[in-house]
Design an enzyme around this catalytic site. Structure first.
Site, PDB file in Angstrom:
ATOM      1  N   GLU A  18       8.444  -9.794  30.263  1.00  0.00           N
ATOM      2  CA  GLU A  18       7.560 -10.498  29.343  1.00  0.00           C
ATOM      3  C   GLU A  18       6.572 -11.409  30.080  1.00  0.00           C
ATOM      4  OE1 GLU A  18       9.507 -11.810  25.514  1.00  0.00           O
ATOM      5  OE2 GLU A  18      11.283 -11.525  26.733  1.00  0.00           O
ATOM      6  N   SER A 146      10.553  -9.546  22.904  1.00  0.00           N
ATOM      7  CA  SER A 146       9.252  -8.953  22.577  1.00  0.00           C
ATOM      8  C   SER A 146       9.359  -7.500  22.151  1.00  0.00           C
ATOM      9  CB  SER A 146       8.285  -9.084  23.765  1.00  0.00           C
ATOM     10  OG  SER A 146       7.975 -10.432  24.010  1.00  0.00           O
ATOM     11  N   TYR A 212       1.453  -8.532  19.764  1.00  0.00           N
ATOM     12  CA  TYR A 212       0.557  -9.211  20.694  1.00  0.00           C
ATOM     13  C   TYR A 212      -0.844  -8.623  20.806  1.00  0.00           C
ATOM     14  CZ  TYR A 212       4.999 -11.195  22.169  1.00  0.00           C
ATOM     15  OH  TYR A 212       6.218 -11.828  22.180  1.00  0.00           O
ATOM     16  N   ARG A 251      13.068 -19.929  16.971  1.00  0.00           N
ATOM     17  CA  ARG A 251      12.681 -19.075  15.849  1.00  0.00           C
ATOM     18  C   ARG A 251      13.812 -18.098  15.554  1.00  0.00           C
ATOM     19  NH1 ARG A 251       8.980 -15.615  17.903  1.00  0.00           N
ATOM     20  NH2 ARG A 251      10.248 -13.820  17.328  1.00  0.00           N
ATOM     21  N   ASP A 253      14.689 -14.528  13.435  1.00  0.00           N
ATOM     22  CA  ASP A 253      14.136 -13.363  12.745  1.00  0.00           C
ATOM     23  C   ASP A 253      15.165 -12.826  11.758  1.00  0.00           C
ATOM     24  OD1 ASP A 253      11.822 -13.585  14.256  1.00  0.00           O
ATOM     25  OD2 ASP A 253      12.579 -12.264  15.836  1.00  0.00           O
ATOM     26  N   GLU A 266      18.021 -11.889  15.091  1.00  0.00           N
ATOM     27  CA  GLU A 266      18.157 -12.492  16.417  1.00  0.00           C
ATOM     28  C   GLU A 266      17.505 -13.862  16.441  1.00  0.00           C
ATOM     29  OE1 GLU A 266      14.977 -10.871  19.426  1.00  0.00           O
ATOM     30  OE2 GLU A 266      15.768  -9.161  18.305  1.00  0.00           O
ATOM     31  N   ASN A 268      15.291 -16.670  18.940  1.00  0.00           N
ATOM     32  CA  ASN A 268      14.404 -16.781  20.097  1.00  0.00           C
ATOM     33  C   ASN A 268      14.337 -18.259  20.477  1.00  0.00           C
ATOM     34  OD1 ASN A 268      12.171 -16.871  21.878  1.00  0.00           O
ATOM     35  ND2 ASN A 268      11.256 -15.073  20.896  1.00  0.00           N
ATOM     36  N   GLY A 272       6.975 -17.351  21.558  1.00  0.00           N
ATOM     37  CA  GLY A 272       5.621 -17.252  22.076  1.00  0.00           C
ATOM     38  C   GLY A 272       4.710 -18.350  21.549  1.00  0.00           C
TER      39      GLY A 272
END
Length: 305
Positions: A18, A146, A212, A251, A253, A266, A268, A272
């Site tokens: 990443e 990602s 992205y 974060r 998801d 999951e 994070n 980002g």
């Protein structure tokens, strides 16, 4: 000059898969800190290593390193030894959050809803996996972010190929029950749960390109849930975040099935911070602009100590 934070090193780049996303996140964070008068300098561990970081003598570190080597507890442990405060979660939560399978085991142990999964190997019984999880199913590297190496598998014959593709990124690969429905992401900032975002992708798969690169991905804010439903989602994500010991910011998801049930996918722990990223969008909807967001995240580096 904003001297309250001391000298800040923004760590970005690194050597994970990443790296390119991390470079963008770090550049955006560094620019925001400089706009706010913070004595900030960018640092790429791939160039100078820990020796180079120590030579900078920072008072705090803003971690914008995504993936292994920056998000998995190894960097956090090194900073603990160097006695340098840093943003985000500590060693344990960072390591757990980077391990999708063990995160799910913790959630399951606490009764939090997350799709069933099984570990895969080169000699796996592919038919047994399909019979257990159903089709379609998701194959993903355990320690990658990602959506790198992730595949949606529609048939038994494609499962082994999906495993081999994921194994290019990680020695540990898992298959997960596919949840058909809407995708949400919930950002957390300190003790605050930010507004949920519903992610809509024309192709139906929120992959690296959709995250992205593409301008076709739609981010719905407000997310379309009722006030009670969003409150339920916020509580679930706060519990999921706390379950692995995460702190500072992050974060979660989530998927919502056709019966209205939320499923944790999951966590994070170093999200980002690019122009396509979700935490800044959610913060902006809550009235927190990008520079203010960066300063609030940076402030968490001092709270742990």
């Amino acid at each position: 000059m904003n001297r309250d934070m001391g000298r800040v090193a923004v760590l970005f780049g690194g050597e994970s898969a990443e790296r390119e996303v991390s470079l963008k996140s770090g550049a955006a964070v560094l620019a925001a800190l400089k706009r706010q008068g913070v004595d900030a300098i960018g640092f790429d561990p791939a160039d100078g290593g820990l020796v180079g970081l120590e030579a900078l003598a920072p008072d705090r570190v803003f971690i914008a390193l995504h993936g292994r080597g920056g998000e998995d507890g190894t960097l956090q442990g090194a900073l603990e030894l160097l006695d340098i405060p840093y943003t985000g979660s500590g060693v344990l939560a960072s390591a757990l959050g980077m391990d999708k399978q063990r995160t799910k085991l913790v959630w399951q142990a606490l009764g939090l809803p997350t799709p069933e999964s099984v570990m895969l190997g080169p000699d796996a019984d592919w038919q047994a996996v399909v019979e257990r999880l159903g089709l379609p199913l998701i194959v993903k590297p355990v320690h990658e972010g990602s959506t790198l190496g992730i595949s949606i598998v529609d048939g038994r014959d494609a499962l082994e190929a999906a495993y081999r593709d994921a194994a290019r990124f990680d020695a540990r690969v898992m298959a997960e029950r596919f949840i058909e429905g809407a995708e949400y992401t919930v950002s957390l900032l300190g003790d605050e749960v930010l507004p949920a975002i519903r992610v809509e992708v024309p192709g139906g798969f929120y992959d690296y390109e959709a995250k992205y690169v593409s301008d076709d991905t739609r981010y719905h804010l407000p997310c379309g849930l009722s006030a009670d439903e969003e409150a339920e989602l916020a509580v679930l994500c706060r519990d999921a975040f706390a379950a692995i010991g995460a702190e500072g910011w992050g974060r979660i998801d989530v998927m919502r099935d056709d019966r209205g049930r939320f499923w944790l996918i999951e966590v994070n722990t170093v999200p980002g911070m690019t122009d396509h990223s979700l935490v800044p969008q959610s913060a902006a909807h809550a009235g927190i602009d990008f520079d203010a967001l960066v300063l609030r995240i940076l402030a968490t580096a001092g709270e742990r100590r």
